[in-house]
Design an enzyme around this catalytic site. Sequence first.
Site, PDB file in Angstrom:
ATOM      1  N   GLU A 163       0.811  -1.226   0.000  1.00  0.00           N
ATOM      2  CA  GLU A 163       0.000   0.000   0.000  1.00  0.00           C
ATOM      3  C   GLU A 163       0.840   1.270   0.000  1.00  0.00           C
ATOM      4  O   GLU A 163       0.801   2.057   0.956  1.00  0.00           O
ATOM      5  CB  GLU A 163      -0.963   0.005   1.190  1.00  0.00           C
ATOM      6  CG  GLU A 163      -1.946  -1.137   1.159  1.00  0.00           C
ATOM      7  CD  GLU A 163      -3.097  -0.965   2.151  1.00  0.00           C
ATOM      8  OE1 GLU A 163      -3.115   0.022   2.908  1.00  0.00           O
ATOM      9  OE2 GLU A 163      -3.991  -1.834   2.157  1.00  0.00           O
ATOM     10  N   GLU A 353      -5.254  -8.436   0.610  1.00  0.00           N
ATOM     11  CA  GLU A 353      -5.959  -8.059   1.851  1.00  0.00           C
ATOM     12  C   GLU A 353      -7.415  -7.783   1.536  1.00  0.00           C
ATOM     13  O   GLU A 353      -7.735  -7.184   0.501  1.00  0.00           O
ATOM     14  CB  GLU A 353      -5.377  -6.776   2.476  1.00  0.00           C
ATOM     15  CG  GLU A 353      -4.084  -6.956   3.193  1.00  0.00           C
ATOM     16  CD  GLU A 353      -3.598  -5.672   3.872  1.00  0.00           C
ATOM     17  OE1 GLU A 353      -4.431  -4.849   4.304  1.00  0.00           O
ATOM     18  OE2 GLU A 353      -2.380  -5.511   3.941  1.00  0.00           O
TER      19      GLU A 353
HETATM   20  C1  FCB Z   1      -4.280  -1.935   5.383  1.00  0.00           C
HETATM   21  C2  FCB Z   1      -2.918  -2.322   5.924  1.00  0.00           C
HETATM   22  C3  FCB Z   1      -2.961  -3.398   6.968  1.00  0.00           C
HETATM   23  C4  FCB Z   1      -4.158  -3.277   7.879  1.00  0.00           C
HETATM   24  C5  FCB Z   1      -5.433  -3.106   7.100  1.00  0.00           C
HETATM   25  C6  FCB Z   1      -6.672  -2.988   7.943  1.00  0.00           C
HETATM   26  O1  FCB Z   1      -4.280  -0.615   4.980  1.00  0.00           O
HETATM   27  O2  FCB Z   1      -2.089  -2.767   4.881  1.00  0.00           O
HETATM   28  O3  FCB Z   1      -1.740  -3.392   7.648  1.00  0.00           O
HETATM   29  O4  FCB Z   1      -3.967  -2.316   8.819  1.00  0.00           O
HETATM   30  O5  FCB Z   1      -5.342  -1.988   6.275  1.00  0.00           O
END
Ligand code: FCB
Length: 458
Positions: A163, A353
């Site tokens: 990210e 994620e």
């Molecule tokens: C993302 C991050 C991760 C976590 C999630 C909820 O932005 O990569 O570390 O905090 O959100």
Amino acid sequence: MSEMPEIRWGSGTAAYQIEGAVDEGGRVPSIWDTFADRPGAITRGDTGTVASGMYRDPAPLLDAVEWLGTDSYRLSVAWCRVIGGPDGRPNPEGIAYYRRVLQELHRRGVTPLVTLYHWDLPQWLQDRGGWASLETVSAFVDFVTVAVGELGDLVDEWITVNEPFCAAFHGHLSGEHAPGIRDEATALRAALMQLHAHGEAVRTIRRLAPGARTGLAMNLSDLEPAGDLPADLEATRRADLVENRLFLHTVLRGELPEDTDGYFGTATVAAALEGIDLAGIAEPIDFIGVNYYEHNVVRAAEPGTDPIVRGIDKLPVPQPRSGNGVAVHPAGFVRVLLRVAELAPDLPIRVTENGIGLWDYLDPSGNCNDVERVAFLDRYLAALREARSRGARVEAYYHWSLIDTFEWSYGYQLRYGLFYVDFPTRRLTPKASAARYREIIAGERAAALDREPIAAEA
Ligand code: FCB
């Protein structure tokens, strides 16, 4: 087009969020240690000093991975544990810790997917300019060289950076994340510098481990204009530039989106590009990691309330939404996956994620019945199947997160885990969602076996 791959199931975490033991084992401070110590930076003044305690004892975490039955587990290695300081010396204790964890994963039949940069920049690099400085990129290449050299026999799959949008714009514009800077030009510089570091890291890994598979993880948001007024459409396009295209298009094409100069200003963009190999950012990757959380409806507003994108408001999010007000909107997930598939039809996609932050608690009988997360899983996995059936080559899904963690500026209040962590005792309890995910994975695996052609008898 070749046949759709079977999906690989996983969950993930990141070093600073779970390890604790920040001054043990030769670890040097990171920007998150410094930031968390700033009064008011984190809810209730929480810090990662103890976190979920997984440096001292990773056994409960490994048991949780095994219990879930996932094929893979995504973890990050901390730069500040692997490299012992400004002299670049590898830290044998840190390396030994990750080797133990990786060996244990293999022993349990779980494939590790390892992130190299999940926001925990060593503080000594921040003191020399952090992501505004080219020195950070050469130090990153040195770290990647050590990580691949020391762990490469146990890792076949790498994520270079996680990210870059959040690390750049929350870290350097809204100031909600470390290092807590508030300056748009620095944020743009930090964004491009991380992408430059990504390109360099891909080339480094290719050279040292030609058989490894490498990608990066970007958070992409689904943005919808509030109406069809030209000003709202333009506001949505600007939000899309900053949150999505600046990363997605630059990584896939090696050039900035054409509206970058118009939004940030020609001089700011030129300064942000100094010393950066733009074309090299598009070094071919083996997969693209998509972190999906956000869907927002955008309208034009002067001066606007969004902390990152100028001149816009994001409309209040209706129910259902997460504990911290993020929309539960699986249709946006489908759209984001199809968008990536359309831009890069042959590039495998991994959902690196996806999850929901809730104010989970243990009930008097010691269970965590997170019904919202159970429903979330069902709805988002249905969306995933829909995206695949419409041609998105999604080869993996990693639920965020395996266990509750230090959730950055929310500290320990907001929980994403499939496993509940009782922070004072570090005891793990599978939530209802963990049981649901486990059941889904087992079901999908059985169905995949049924689909396998039966070997002809000799
Ligand atoms: C993302 C991050 C991760 C976590 C999630 C909820 O932005 O990569 O570390 O905090 O959100």
